[in-house]
Enzyme design. Structure first.
Site, PDB file in Angstrom:
ATOM      1  N   SER A  64     -24.463 -26.818  75.721  1.00 28.64           N
ATOM      2  CA  SER A  64     -24.030 -27.069  74.342  1.00 28.64           C
ATOM      3  C   SER A  64     -24.042 -28.541  73.946  1.00 28.64           C
ATOM      4  CB  SER A  64     -22.623 -26.503  74.122  1.00 28.64           C
ATOM      5  OG  SER A  64     -22.643 -25.094  74.157  1.00 28.64           O
ATOM      6  N   LYS A  67     -26.315 -29.484  71.098  1.00 27.64           N
ATOM      7  CA  LYS A  67     -26.099 -29.036  69.716  1.00 27.64           C
ATOM      8  C   LYS A  67     -26.078 -30.146  68.666  1.00 27.64           C
ATOM      9  CE  LYS A  67     -23.623 -24.834  71.173  1.00 27.64           C
ATOM     10  NZ  LYS A  67     -22.315 -24.149  71.259  1.00 27.64           N
ATOM     11  N   TYR A 189     -33.377 -21.643  71.337  1.00 28.46           N
ATOM     12  CA  TYR A 189     -31.995 -22.085  71.560  1.00 28.46           C
ATOM     13  C   TYR A 189     -31.659 -21.998  73.042  1.00 28.46           C
ATOM     14  CZ  TYR A 189     -26.903 -21.842  71.768  1.00 28.46           C
ATOM     15  OH  TYR A 189     -25.587 -22.039  72.108  1.00 28.46           O
ATOM     16  N   TYR A 241     -14.462 -27.879  70.469  1.00 28.25           N
ATOM     17  CA  TYR A 241     -14.003 -26.536  70.139  1.00 28.25           C
ATOM     18  C   TYR A 241     -12.508 -26.489  69.850  1.00 28.25           C
ATOM     19  CZ  TYR A 241     -18.555 -25.811  72.250  1.00 28.25           C
ATOM     20  OH  TYR A 241     -19.876 -25.896  72.559  1.00 28.25           O
ATOM     21  N   VAL A 259     -21.004 -26.107  78.959  1.00 28.87           N
ATOM     22  CA  VAL A 259     -20.515 -25.342  80.106  1.00 28.87           C
ATOM     23  C   VAL A 259     -21.251 -25.697  81.392  1.00 28.87           C
ATOM     24  CG1 VAL A 259     -19.648 -23.429  78.735  1.00 28.87           C
ATOM     25  CG2 VAL A 259     -22.030 -23.401  79.562  1.00 28.87           C
TER      26      VAL A 259
END
Length: 608
Positions: A64, A67, A189, A241, A259
Protein backbone atom coordinates in the site's frame (compact mmCIF):
# COMPACT_ATOMS: atom_id res chain seq x y z
CA UNK A 1 34.27 11.17 10.40
CA UNK A 2 31.24 9.17 11.55
CA UNK A 3 28.28 11.45 10.99
CA UNK A 4 25.98 11.92 14.02
CA UNK A 5 22.75 10.90 12.27
CA UNK A 6 24.47 7.70 11.11
CA UNK A 7 25.49 6.98 14.71
CA UNK A 8 21.98 7.81 15.90
CA UNK A 9 20.32 5.43 13.41
CA UNK A 10 22.73 2.62 14.32
CA UNK A 11 21.91 3.08 18.02
CA UNK A 12 18.16 3.28 17.31
CA UNK A 13 18.33 0.11 15.23
CA UNK A 14 20.10 -1.75 18.05
CA UNK A 15 17.55 -0.57 20.59
CA UNK A 16 14.40 -1.39 18.58
CA UNK A 17 15.64 -4.64 17.05
CA UNK A 18 14.66 -6.34 20.31
CA UNK A 19 11.03 -5.23 19.87
CA UNK A 20 9.26 -8.45 18.87
CA UNK A 21 5.59 -7.48 19.07
CA UNK A 22 3.30 -8.01 16.09
CA UNK A 23 2.79 -10.70 13.46
CA UNK A 24 3.47 -11.21 9.76
CA UNK A 25 0.69 -10.40 7.30
CA UNK A 26 -1.10 -13.64 6.50
CA UNK A 27 -3.99 -12.69 4.22
CA UNK A 28 -1.49 -12.73 1.34
CA UNK A 29 0.11 -16.17 1.76
CA UNK A 30 3.41 -15.24 0.12
CA UNK A 31 4.04 -12.51 2.73
CA UNK A 32 4.29 -15.13 5.48
CA UNK A 33 7.67 -16.12 4.02
CA UNK A 34 9.27 -12.88 5.30
CA UNK A 35 11.85 -13.08 8.07
CA UNK A 36 10.18 -11.40 11.08
CA UNK A 37 13.57 -10.16 12.31
CA UNK A 38 14.24 -8.00 9.23
CA UNK A 39 14.53 -4.36 10.23
CA UNK A 40 15.93 -1.46 8.22
CA UNK A 41 16.06 2.33 8.55
CA UNK A 42 16.92 5.11 6.10
CA UNK A 43 16.81 8.92 6.18
CA UNK A 44 17.42 10.95 3.00
CA UNK A 45 18.18 14.67 2.95
CA UNK A 46 17.06 17.23 0.41
CA UNK A 47 20.37 17.01 -1.44
CA UNK A 48 20.09 13.24 -1.68
CA UNK A 49 22.40 12.08 1.10
CA UNK A 50 21.23 8.77 2.57
CA UNK A 51 21.80 7.49 6.12
CA UNK A 52 21.02 3.80 6.65
CA UNK A 53 21.04 1.21 9.41
CA UNK A 54 20.17 -2.46 9.70
CA UNK A 55 18.61 -4.35 6.78
CA UNK A 56 18.26 -1.26 4.62
CA UNK A 57 19.16 -3.19 1.47
CA UNK A 58 16.64 -6.00 2.10
CA UNK A 59 13.95 -5.98 -0.57
CA UNK A 60 10.25 -6.44 0.14
CA UNK A 61 7.04 -5.69 -1.71
CA UNK A 62 5.86 -2.10 -1.58
CA UNK A 63 2.17 -2.97 -1.06
CA UNK A 64 0.00 0.00 0.00
CA UNK A 65 2.98 2.38 0.16
CA UNK A 66 2.51 2.61 -3.61
CA UNK A 67 -0.88 4.29 -3.22
CA UNK A 68 0.15 7.96 -2.83
CA UNK A 69 2.38 7.75 -5.92
CA UNK A 70 -0.29 6.14 -8.08
CA UNK A 71 -2.75 8.76 -6.84
CA UNK A 72 -0.22 11.41 -7.91
CA UNK A 73 -0.05 9.84 -11.38
CA UNK A 74 -3.85 9.77 -11.64
CA UNK A 75 -3.96 13.49 -10.78
CA UNK A 76 -1.31 14.19 -13.42
CA UNK A 77 -3.15 12.15 -16.08
CA UNK A 78 -6.77 13.14 -15.40
CA UNK A 79 -6.66 16.44 -13.54
CA UNK A 80 -7.93 17.29 -10.08
CA UNK A 81 -11.63 17.68 -10.89
CA UNK A 82 -11.91 14.38 -12.75
CA UNK A 83 -10.16 12.47 -9.98
CA UNK A 84 -12.18 14.17 -7.23
CA UNK A 85 -15.42 13.01 -8.88
CA UNK A 86 -14.28 9.41 -8.47
CA UNK A 87 -12.09 9.43 -5.33
CA UNK A 88 -12.70 11.55 -2.24
CA UNK A 89 -10.19 12.90 0.27
CA UNK A 90 -12.03 12.39 3.56
CA UNK A 91 -10.56 10.19 6.32
CA UNK A 92 -12.57 7.02 6.72
CA UNK A 93 -11.35 5.96 10.15
CA UNK A 94 -11.55 2.42 8.86
CA UNK A 95 -9.04 -0.31 8.08
CA UNK A 96 -7.08 -0.40 4.80
CA UNK A 97 -9.36 -3.02 3.21
CA UNK A 98 -12.63 -1.45 4.32
CA UNK A 99 -15.42 -0.85 1.83
CA UNK A 100 -15.92 2.82 2.63
CA UNK A 101 -17.89 4.70 -0.02
CA UNK A 102 -19.72 7.99 -0.13
CA UNK A 103 -23.42 7.09 0.38
CA UNK A 104 -24.52 9.57 -2.29
CA UNK A 105 -21.98 9.11 -5.07
CA UNK A 106 -20.52 5.67 -4.36
CA UNK A 107 -17.01 7.15 -4.57
CA UNK A 108 -14.35 5.77 -2.20
CA UNK A 109 -13.68 8.01 0.80
CA UNK A 110 -9.99 8.52 -0.03
CA UNK A 111 -7.20 7.07 -2.22
CA UNK A 112 -5.35 5.41 0.68
CA UNK A 113 -7.90 2.66 1.39
CA UNK A 114 -8.03 -0.21 -1.09
CA UNK A 115 -11.25 0.99 -2.76
CA UNK A 116 -9.78 4.43 -3.46
CA UNK A 117 -6.44 2.97 -4.54
CA UNK A 118 -8.09 0.59 -7.02
CA UNK A 119 -10.05 3.53 -8.44
CA UNK A 120 -6.83 5.60 -8.67
CA UNK A 121 -5.06 2.83 -10.59
CA UNK A 122 -7.95 2.69 -13.06
CA UNK A 123 -7.51 6.43 -13.69
CA UNK A 124 -3.87 6.14 -14.78
CA UNK A 125 -3.66 6.63 -18.53
CA UNK A 126 -3.05 3.76 -20.98
CA UNK A 127 -4.65 2.57 -24.19
CA UNK A 128 -4.26 -1.02 -23.08
CA UNK A 129 -3.71 -2.71 -19.70
CA UNK A 130 -0.11 -3.29 -20.78
CA UNK A 131 0.44 0.40 -21.57
CA UNK A 132 -1.20 1.37 -18.29
CA UNK A 133 1.14 -0.97 -16.41
CA UNK A 134 4.17 0.47 -18.19
CA UNK A 135 3.06 3.94 -17.09
CA UNK A 136 2.54 2.80 -13.49
CA UNK A 137 5.90 1.04 -13.40
CA UNK A 138 7.71 4.02 -14.93
CA UNK A 139 6.11 6.45 -12.47
CA UNK A 140 6.91 4.40 -9.35
CA UNK A 141 10.45 3.73 -10.58
CA UNK A 142 11.03 7.46 -11.14
CA UNK A 143 10.10 8.20 -7.51
CA UNK A 144 12.52 5.49 -6.33
CA UNK A 145 15.26 6.67 -8.66
CA UNK A 146 15.79 3.24 -10.23
CA UNK A 147 13.85 0.64 -12.21
CA UNK A 148 11.85 -1.48 -9.78
CA UNK A 149 11.38 -5.23 -10.23
CA UNK A 150 8.16 -7.20 -9.88
CA UNK A 151 7.94 -10.03 -7.36
CA UNK A 152 6.06 -12.46 -9.56
CA UNK A 153 5.32 -14.85 -6.68
CA UNK A 154 3.70 -12.17 -4.53
CA UNK A 155 1.74 -10.83 -7.49
CA UNK A 156 0.39 -14.27 -8.26
CA UNK A 157 -0.47 -14.82 -4.59
CA UNK A 158 -2.37 -11.54 -4.43
CA UNK A 159 -4.18 -12.22 -7.68
CA UNK A 160 -5.14 -15.74 -6.64
CA UNK A 161 -6.46 -14.75 -3.20
CA UNK A 162 -7.65 -11.16 -3.67
CA UNK A 163 -11.36 -11.97 -3.65
CA UNK A 164 -12.28 -9.00 -1.45
CA UNK A 165 -10.46 -6.64 -3.79
CA UNK A 166 -12.24 -8.17 -6.76
CA UNK A 167 -15.54 -7.53 -5.01
CA UNK A 168 -14.50 -3.91 -4.39
CA UNK A 169 -13.53 -3.50 -8.06
CA UNK A 170 -16.95 -4.75 -9.26
CA UNK A 171 -18.69 -2.56 -6.72
CA UNK A 172 -16.81 0.48 -8.09
CA UNK A 173 -17.93 -0.53 -11.57
CA UNK A 174 -21.51 -0.76 -10.31
CA UNK A 175 -21.37 2.89 -9.18
CA UNK A 176 -19.68 3.95 -12.47
CA UNK A 177 -16.51 4.98 -10.59
CA UNK A 178 -14.58 2.83 -13.05
CA UNK A 179 -15.40 2.11 -16.68
CA UNK A 180 -15.43 -1.11 -18.67
CA UNK A 181 -14.07 -4.36 -17.32
CA UNK A 182 -12.46 -3.55 -13.93
CA UNK A 183 -10.33 -6.70 -13.82
CA UNK A 184 -7.36 -5.58 -16.00
CA UNK A 185 -6.85 -2.44 -13.87
CA UNK A 186 -7.23 -4.55 -10.73
CA UNK A 187 -4.44 -6.83 -11.96
CA UNK A 188 -2.28 -3.74 -12.42
CA UNK A 189 -3.16 -2.75 -8.86
CA UNK A 190 -1.94 -6.17 -7.68
CA UNK A 191 1.24 -5.64 -9.73
CA UNK A 192 1.95 -2.18 -8.32
CA UNK A 193 1.65 -3.60 -4.79
CA UNK A 194 4.07 -6.41 -5.72
CA UNK A 195 7.00 -4.21 -6.81
CA UNK A 196 10.18 -4.84 -4.84
CA UNK A 197 11.71 -1.95 -2.89
CA UNK A 198 14.09 -1.52 0.00
CA UNK A 199 14.36 1.09 2.74
CA UNK A 200 16.50 3.40 0.61
CA UNK A 201 13.86 3.33 -2.13
CA UNK A 202 11.13 4.30 0.33
CA UNK A 203 13.25 7.10 1.79
CA UNK A 204 14.07 8.47 -1.67
CA UNK A 205 10.41 8.30 -2.67
CA UNK A 206 9.54 10.21 0.50
CA UNK A 207 12.36 12.68 -0.13
CA UNK A 208 11.04 13.27 -3.66
CA UNK A 209 7.70 14.33 -2.17
CA UNK A 210 9.53 16.42 0.43
CA UNK A 211 11.48 18.04 -2.39
CA UNK A 212 8.40 19.26 -4.23
CA UNK A 213 8.15 16.28 -6.56
CA UNK A 214 11.77 16.36 -7.77
CA UNK A 215 14.02 13.39 -7.05
CA UNK A 216 16.91 14.74 -4.93
CA UNK A 217 19.57 12.70 -6.75
CA UNK A 218 18.38 12.31 -10.34
CA UNK A 219 16.84 15.78 -10.49
CA UNK A 220 13.89 14.31 -12.41
CA UNK A 221 10.50 15.88 -11.80
CA UNK A 222 8.27 12.95 -10.94
CA UNK A 223 4.96 14.79 -10.56
CA UNK A 224 3.60 18.30 -11.13
CA UNK A 225 4.52 20.62 -8.26
CA UNK A 226 0.90 21.69 -7.81
CA UNK A 227 -0.16 18.16 -6.87
CA UNK A 228 2.45 17.59 -4.17
CA UNK A 229 0.49 19.37 -1.45
CA UNK A 230 -2.65 17.42 -2.36
CA UNK A 231 -0.89 14.08 -2.06
CA UNK A 232 0.78 15.06 1.22
CA UNK A 233 -2.53 16.29 2.64
CA UNK A 234 -4.21 12.96 1.95
CA UNK A 235 -1.21 11.09 3.38
CA UNK A 236 -1.38 13.19 6.55
CA UNK A 237 -5.06 12.54 7.17
CA UNK A 238 -5.52 9.06 5.69
CA UNK A 239 -2.14 7.43 5.14
CA UNK A 240 -2.14 5.39 8.35
CA UNK A 241 -5.80 4.36 8.11
CA UNK A 242 -7.58 4.17 11.46
CA UNK A 243 -4.34 5.17 13.20
CA UNK A 244 -3.98 8.36 11.13
CA UNK A 245 -5.14 10.80 13.83
CA UNK A 246 -2.88 9.37 16.52
CA UNK A 247 0.02 9.26 14.04
CA UNK A 248 -0.32 12.92 13.09
CA UNK A 249 -0.62 13.89 16.75
CA UNK A 250 2.35 11.82 17.94
CA UNK A 251 4.66 11.90 14.89
CA UNK A 252 3.47 14.88 12.88
CA UNK A 253 4.52 13.83 9.36
CA UNK A 254 2.55 12.75 6.29
CA UNK A 255 3.13 9.02 5.96
CA UNK A 256 2.05 5.80 4.29
CA UNK A 257 2.32 2.23 5.51
CA UNK A 258 2.01 -1.14 3.80
CA UNK A 259 1.36 -4.69 4.97
CA UNK A 260 4.75 -5.70 3.57
CA UNK A 261 6.21 -3.90 6.61
CA UNK A 262 7.23 -0.63 4.97
CA UNK A 263 6.48 2.88 6.21
CA UNK A 264 7.58 6.09 4.56
CA UNK A 265 7.25 9.51 6.18
CA UNK A 266 7.71 12.95 4.66
CA UNK A 267 8.90 16.13 6.29
CA UNK A 268 8.44 18.70 3.50
CA UNK A 269 11.58 20.56 2.55
CA UNK A 270 13.67 18.62 5.06
CA UNK A 271 13.75 14.79 5.05
CA UNK A 272 12.36 11.60 3.59
CA UNK A 273 12.23 8.60 5.95
CA UNK A 274 11.89 4.91 5.08
CA UNK A 275 11.48 2.11 7.64
CA UNK A 276 10.96 -1.61 7.08
CA UNK A 277 10.03 -4.38 9.53
CA UNK A 278 7.40 -7.00 8.63
CA UNK A 279 5.92 -7.49 12.12
CA UNK A 280 2.53 -5.71 11.99
CA UNK A 281 0.11 -4.47 14.63
CA UNK A 282 -3.63 -5.11 14.48
CA UNK A 283 -4.09 -2.07 12.20
CA UNK A 284 -1.67 -3.39 9.58
CA UNK A 285 1.22 -1.05 10.42
CA UNK A 286 4.80 -2.08 11.14
CA UNK A 287 5.36 -2.19 14.91
CA UNK A 288 9.05 -1.34 14.75
CA UNK A 289 8.38 1.14 11.96
CA UNK A 290 5.96 3.14 14.09
CA UNK A 291 8.27 2.97 17.10
CA UNK A 292 11.23 4.17 15.01
CA UNK A 293 9.32 7.09 13.46
CA UNK A 294 7.98 8.15 16.86
CA UNK A 295 11.46 8.13 18.33
CA UNK A 296 13.02 10.01 15.42
CA UNK A 297 10.28 12.65 15.52
CA UNK A 298 10.61 13.00 19.30
CA UNK A 299 14.41 13.11 19.40
CA UNK A 300 14.81 15.55 16.52
CA UNK A 301 11.64 17.62 16.84
CA UNK A 302 10.44 16.69 13.35
CA UNK A 303 6.93 17.92 12.73
CA UNK A 304 5.27 19.58 9.75
CA UNK A 305 3.97 22.28 12.08
CA UNK A 306 7.46 23.30 13.23
CA UNK A 307 8.87 26.37 11.54
CA UNK A 308 11.95 25.74 9.43
CA UNK A 309 14.09 27.09 6.60
CA UNK A 310 16.11 25.53 3.81
CA UNK A 311 19.13 23.78 5.36
CA UNK A 312 21.49 25.17 2.71
CA UNK A 313 20.60 28.72 3.80
CA UNK A 314 21.84 28.03 7.34
CA UNK A 315 25.50 28.48 6.36
CA UNK A 316 25.81 32.15 5.48
CA UNK A 317 29.54 32.16 4.87
CA UNK A 318 32.65 30.01 5.27
CA UNK A 319 36.07 31.62 5.53
CA UNK A 320 39.49 30.77 6.93
CA UNK A 321 41.92 32.55 9.23
CA UNK A 322 44.02 33.21 6.12
CA UNK A 323 41.29 35.68 5.11
CA UNK A 324 40.65 36.99 8.61
CA UNK A 325 43.52 36.28 11.03
CA UNK A 326 43.41 37.34 14.64
CA UNK A 327 45.07 40.57 15.68
CA UNK A 328 47.53 38.71 17.88
CA UNK A 329 50.93 38.70 16.15
CA UNK A 330 53.17 37.28 18.82
CA UNK A 331 56.33 37.18 16.77
CA UNK A 332 57.85 37.10 13.33
CA UNK A 333 58.29 33.31 13.40
CA UNK A 334 54.70 32.63 14.43
CA UNK A 335 53.30 35.18 11.96
CA UNK A 336 55.16 33.47 9.12
CA UNK A 337 53.96 30.06 10.26
CA UNK A 338 50.34 31.19 10.61
CA UNK A 339 50.30 32.78 7.18
CA UNK A 340 51.33 29.43 5.76
CA UNK A 341 48.88 27.34 7.79
CA UNK A 342 46.01 29.72 8.67
CA UNK A 343 43.78 28.03 6.09
CA UNK A 344 43.48 25.15 8.57
CA UNK A 345 41.28 27.36 10.79
CA UNK A 346 37.79 27.71 9.32
CA UNK A 347 34.83 29.76 10.50
CA UNK A 348 31.26 28.86 9.49
CA UNK A 349 28.79 31.70 10.02
CA UNK A 350 25.33 30.28 10.68
CA UNK A 351 21.97 32.03 10.59
CA UNK A 352 18.25 31.55 11.10
CA UNK A 353 16.46 28.63 12.73
CA UNK A 354 18.85 25.71 13.16
CA UNK A 355 16.89 22.46 13.31
CA UNK A 356 18.01 18.89 12.80
CA UNK A 357 18.11 19.16 9.01
CA UNK A 358 20.14 22.38 9.19
CA UNK A 359 22.55 20.85 11.73
CA UNK A 360 22.89 17.77 9.53
CA UNK A 361 23.79 19.99 6.57
CA UNK A 362 26.33 21.93 8.66
CA UNK A 363 27.93 18.71 9.91
CA UNK A 364 28.34 17.39 6.38
CA UNK A 365 30.05 20.67 5.50
CA UNK A 366 32.40 20.04 8.43
CA UNK A 367 33.00 16.50 7.19
CA UNK A 368 33.97 17.73 3.73
CA UNK A 369 36.30 20.41 5.11
CA UNK A 370 37.84 18.25 7.86
CA UNK A 371 40.76 16.67 5.93
CA UNK A 372 42.64 19.98 5.75
CA UNK A 373 41.33 21.58 8.95
CA UNK A 374 42.80 21.86 12.45
CA UNK A 375 39.99 23.89 14.08
CA UNK A 376 36.41 24.88 13.27
CA UNK A 377 34.58 27.92 14.64
CA UNK A 378 30.78 28.08 14.46
CA UNK A 379 29.71 31.73 14.62
CA UNK A 380 26.13 31.67 15.99
CA UNK A 381 25.63 35.43 16.15
CA UNK A 382 22.74 35.37 13.64
CA UNK A 383 21.17 32.09 14.80
CA UNK A 384 17.64 32.77 16.03
CA UNK A 385 17.06 29.36 17.60
CA UNK A 386 18.83 26.04 18.09
CA UNK A 387 16.58 22.99 18.47
CA UNK A 388 17.35 20.27 20.99
CA UNK A 389 17.84 17.76 18.19
CA UNK A 390 20.29 20.09 16.43
CA UNK A 391 22.21 20.64 19.66
CA UNK A 392 22.45 16.88 20.14
CA UNK A 393 23.90 16.42 16.65
CA UNK A 394 26.43 19.22 17.14
CA UNK A 395 27.60 17.66 20.39
CA UNK A 396 28.06 14.33 18.62
CA UNK A 397 29.97 16.05 15.80
CA UNK A 398 32.21 17.77 18.37
CA UNK A 399 33.09 14.42 19.90
CA UNK A 400 33.72 12.79 16.52
CA UNK A 401 35.99 15.66 15.45
CA UNK A 402 37.83 15.67 18.77
CA UNK A 403 38.64 11.97 18.25
CA UNK A 404 40.44 13.09 15.08
CA UNK A 405 42.23 15.92 16.94
CA UNK A 406 40.09 18.57 15.26
CA UNK A 407 38.61 21.29 17.47
CA UNK A 408 35.03 22.57 17.12
CA UNK A 409 34.33 25.73 19.12
CA UNK A 410 31.52 28.29 19.22
CA UNK A 411 31.56 32.06 18.99
CA UNK A 412 29.19 34.85 20.02
CA UNK A 413 26.59 32.93 22.03
CA UNK A 414 27.13 34.61 25.41
CA UNK A 415 23.82 35.79 26.85
CA UNK A 416 21.81 33.84 24.22
CA UNK A 417 19.85 31.85 26.79
CA UNK A 418 17.83 29.74 24.35
CA UNK A 419 20.97 28.56 22.56
CA UNK A 420 22.90 28.02 25.79
CA UNK A 421 19.98 26.03 27.25
CA UNK A 422 19.75 23.79 24.16
CA UNK A 423 23.48 23.06 24.33
CA UNK A 424 23.42 22.47 28.08
CA UNK A 425 20.33 20.23 28.00
CA UNK A 426 21.72 17.92 25.36
CA UNK A 427 25.07 17.01 26.84
CA UNK A 428 26.19 15.15 29.93
CA UNK A 429 29.16 17.51 30.27
CA UNK A 430 29.16 19.82 33.28
CA UNK A 431 29.39 22.92 31.06
CA UNK A 432 27.85 23.50 27.64
CA UNK A 433 30.24 20.89 26.25
CA UNK A 434 31.70 23.39 23.80
CA UNK A 435 34.41 25.95 24.31
CA UNK A 436 32.80 29.23 23.39
CA UNK A 437 34.18 32.74 22.98
CA UNK A 438 32.87 36.28 23.17
CA UNK A 439 34.02 37.14 19.66
CA UNK A 440 35.53 35.64 16.53
CA UNK A 441 38.91 37.30 17.05
CA UNK A 442 39.39 35.61 20.43
CA UNK A 443 38.18 32.31 18.97
CA UNK A 444 40.67 32.60 16.12
CA UNK A 445 43.44 33.39 18.61
CA UNK A 446 42.66 30.18 20.51
CA UNK A 447 42.71 28.21 17.27
CA UNK A 448 45.97 29.84 16.21
CA UNK A 449 47.51 28.79 19.51
CA UNK A 450 46.56 25.20 18.64
CA UNK A 451 48.44 25.54 15.38
CA UNK A 452 51.44 27.05 17.17
CA UNK A 453 51.58 24.48 19.96
CA UNK A 454 54.56 22.68 18.42
CA UNK A 455 56.56 25.87 17.83
CA UNK A 456 58.91 27.28 20.50
CA UNK A 457 57.23 29.69 22.92
CA UNK A 458 57.68 33.20 21.57
CA UNK A 459 58.29 34.38 25.13
CA UNK A 460 61.48 32.33 25.10
CA UNK A 461 62.63 33.57 21.70
CA UNK A 462 65.35 36.18 21.36
CA UNK A 463 65.20 38.03 18.05
CA UNK A 464 67.84 40.44 16.86
CA UNK A 465 66.53 43.71 15.46
CA UNK A 466 68.77 43.17 12.43
CA UNK A 467 66.55 40.24 11.39
CA UNK A 468 63.51 42.52 11.18
CA UNK A 469 61.89 42.95 7.79
CA UNK A 470 62.37 46.65 8.42
CA UNK A 471 66.05 46.23 7.54
CA UNK A 472 65.68 43.65 4.75
CA UNK A 473 68.29 44.00 2.00
CA UNK A 474 70.62 46.29 3.95
CA UNK A 475 74.26 45.22 3.97
CA UNK A 476 75.91 44.08 7.21
CA UNK A 477 78.47 46.87 7.07
CA UNK A 478 75.68 49.47 7.04
CA UNK A 479 73.86 47.66 9.87
CA UNK A 480 76.97 48.01 12.02
CA UNK A 481 76.53 51.79 11.86
CA UNK A 482 72.82 51.43 12.72
CA UNK A 483 73.65 49.20 15.69
CA UNK A 484 75.86 51.85 17.25
CA UNK A 485 72.97 54.34 17.16
CA UNK A 486 70.45 52.10 18.96
CA UNK A 487 69.60 52.11 22.66
CA UNK A 488 68.35 49.14 24.69
CA UNK A 489 65.29 49.73 26.86
CA UNK A 490 63.46 47.41 29.27
CA UNK A 491 59.75 47.60 30.11
CA UNK A 492 57.86 45.94 32.95
CA UNK A 493 54.52 44.14 32.33
CA UNK A 494 51.77 46.77 31.97
CA UNK A 495 54.20 49.66 31.47
CA UNK A 496 53.12 52.21 28.83
CA UNK A 497 55.73 52.56 26.09
CA UNK A 498 53.83 54.95 23.82
CA UNK A 499 50.66 56.83 24.75
CA UNK A 500 48.06 57.88 22.20
CA UNK A 501 47.91 61.63 21.65
CA UNK A 502 51.37 62.35 23.03
CA UNK A 503 53.91 64.23 21.00
CA UNK A 504 56.06 61.80 19.07
CA UNK A 505 59.39 61.01 20.63
CA UNK A 506 60.72 60.46 17.12
CA UNK A 507 61.76 56.85 17.77
CA UNK A 508 61.17 53.45 16.20
CA UNK A 509 60.97 50.40 18.50
CA UNK A 510 62.23 46.90 17.65
CA UNK A 511 61.09 44.06 19.95
CA UNK A 512 63.86 41.63 20.86
CA UNK A 513 62.10 39.85 23.71
CA UNK A 514 58.56 39.86 25.18
CA UNK A 515 55.20 41.07 23.87
CA UNK A 516 53.40 44.41 23.55
CA UNK A 517 49.74 45.27 23.01
CA UNK A 518 48.63 47.99 20.61
CA UNK A 519 45.34 49.78 21.35
CA UNK A 520 43.56 52.57 19.49
CA UNK A 521 41.65 55.27 21.45
CA UNK A 522 37.86 55.41 20.98
CA UNK A 523 36.04 58.75 20.56
CA UNK A 524 33.89 58.19 23.66
CA UNK A 525 36.77 57.03 25.81
CA UNK A 526 38.37 53.66 26.28
CA UNK A 527 40.40 51.73 23.75
CA UNK A 528 39.96 49.21 20.93
CA UNK A 529 42.43 46.33 20.82
CA UNK A 530 44.45 46.40 17.59
CA UNK A 531 47.21 43.81 17.84
CA UNK A 532 49.73 41.98 19.97
CA UNK A 533 53.33 42.12 18.71
CA UNK A 534 56.28 39.92 19.61
CA UNK A 535 60.00 39.39 18.90
CA UNK A 536 61.20 40.42 15.45
CA UNK A 537 58.40 42.98 15.06
CA UNK A 538 58.48 46.76 15.31
CA UNK A 539 56.19 49.69 16.09
CA UNK A 540 56.31 53.48 15.90
CA UNK A 541 57.60 53.39 12.31
CA UNK A 542 55.15 56.06 11.09
CA UNK A 543 57.59 58.70 12.32
CA UNK A 544 59.38 57.94 9.05
CA UNK A 545 56.40 59.51 7.27
CA UNK A 546 56.44 62.62 9.41
CA UNK A 547 54.08 61.58 12.21
CA UNK A 548 54.28 64.16 15.00
CA UNK A 549 51.60 62.78 17.37
CA UNK A 550 51.28 59.15 18.38
CA UNK A 551 47.91 57.66 17.38
CA UNK A 552 47.96 54.46 19.45
CA UNK A 553 48.67 53.26 22.97
CA UNK A 554 51.39 50.61 23.26
CA UNK A 555 52.06 48.84 26.55
CA UNK A 556 54.14 45.84 27.55
CA UNK A 557 52.11 42.68 28.03
CA UNK A 558 55.10 40.83 29.49
CA UNK A 559 58.62 41.79 30.47
CA UNK A 560 59.86 43.31 27.23
CA UNK A 561 63.20 44.38 25.81
CA UNK A 562 63.33 46.73 22.83
CA UNK A 563 66.04 48.30 20.73
CA UNK A 564 65.16 51.93 20.00
CA UNK A 565 66.28 53.96 17.00
CA UNK A 566 65.85 57.74 17.10
CA UNK A 567 64.81 59.42 13.84
CA UNK A 568 67.35 62.20 14.32
CA UNK A 569 70.15 59.65 14.47
CA UNK A 570 68.75 57.76 11.45
CA UNK A 571 68.52 60.97 9.41
CA UNK A 572 72.10 61.90 10.29
CA UNK A 573 73.35 58.47 9.21
CA UNK A 574 71.21 58.53 6.05
CA UNK A 575 72.85 61.79 4.98
CA UNK A 576 76.09 59.87 4.70
CA UNK A 577 74.47 56.62 3.54
CA UNK A 578 71.38 57.62 1.48
CA UNK A 579 70.82 54.01 0.34
CA UNK A 580 69.93 53.18 3.98
CA UNK A 581 66.84 55.38 4.10
CA UNK A 582 65.82 54.39 0.57
CA UNK A 583 65.88 50.71 1.59
CA UNK A 584 64.00 51.38 4.84
CA UNK A 585 61.25 53.35 3.07
CA UNK A 586 60.97 50.61 0.45
CA UNK A 587 60.54 47.99 3.18
CA UNK A 588 58.02 50.19 4.97
CA UNK A 589 55.95 50.56 1.80
CA UNK A 590 55.89 46.77 1.33
CA UNK A 591 54.82 46.31 4.95
CA UNK A 592 52.03 48.89 4.67
CA UNK A 593 50.83 47.36 1.40
CA UNK A 594 50.71 43.92 3.04
CA UNK A 595 48.74 45.30 5.99
CA UNK A 596 46.34 47.04 3.63
CA UNK A 597 45.82 43.79 1.73
CA UNK A 598 44.97 41.89 4.90
CA UNK A 599 42.74 44.73 6.13
CA UNK A 600 40.83 44.59 2.84
CA UNK A 601 40.36 40.83 3.24
CA UNK A 602 39.04 41.29 6.77
CA UNK A 603 36.64 44.04 5.65
CA UNK A 604 35.39 41.73 2.90
CA UNK A 605 34.78 38.98 5.47
CA UNK A 606 32.93 41.34 7.81
CA UNK A 607 30.88 42.81 4.95
CA UNK A 608 29.59 39.37 4.04
Amino acid sequence: MRLPIQSYLAELYSRLAALNDGDLASYIPELTRANPDWFGLCIVTMDGYAYTAGDAAQTFTIQSVSKPFVYAQALADQGVEAVMRRVGVEPSGDAFNSISLDPHTGAPRNPMINAGAIASTSLVAGDTPEHQWQRLHTALSAFAGRSLSLDQAVYQSESDTGFRNRAIAWMLRNFDITEGDPMPSLENYFRQCSLLVDCRDLAYMAATLANGGVHPLSGQRCMPAGHVERVLSVMATCGMYDYAGSWLYEVGMPAKSGVGGGILAVLPGRFGIGVFSPRLDDKGNSVRGIAACKQIARDFGLNIFNRTSLPSLTVRRIYSAAESPSRRQTGRHSVAYLREHAGRIKTLCLQGEVGVDSAEYVIRQLQQLAPDTDSFILDLHLVANLSNGAARLLHEARRELYARNIALVLSRIHGRKAIEDALRTNTSDASLGFLYFEGNDIAVQWCENRLLKDLPDEDEIECCYADSGFFAGIEASVMQHVCRLMQTRHYAPGEVIIDAGQASDGAIYFIEHGRVNVLAPLPGGGHQFVATLGPGMNFGELVLLGQRTRNALVHAESATRCRVLAMDDLNTLSAALPELKIAILHNLSLDLADKLKHATQMISVLAN
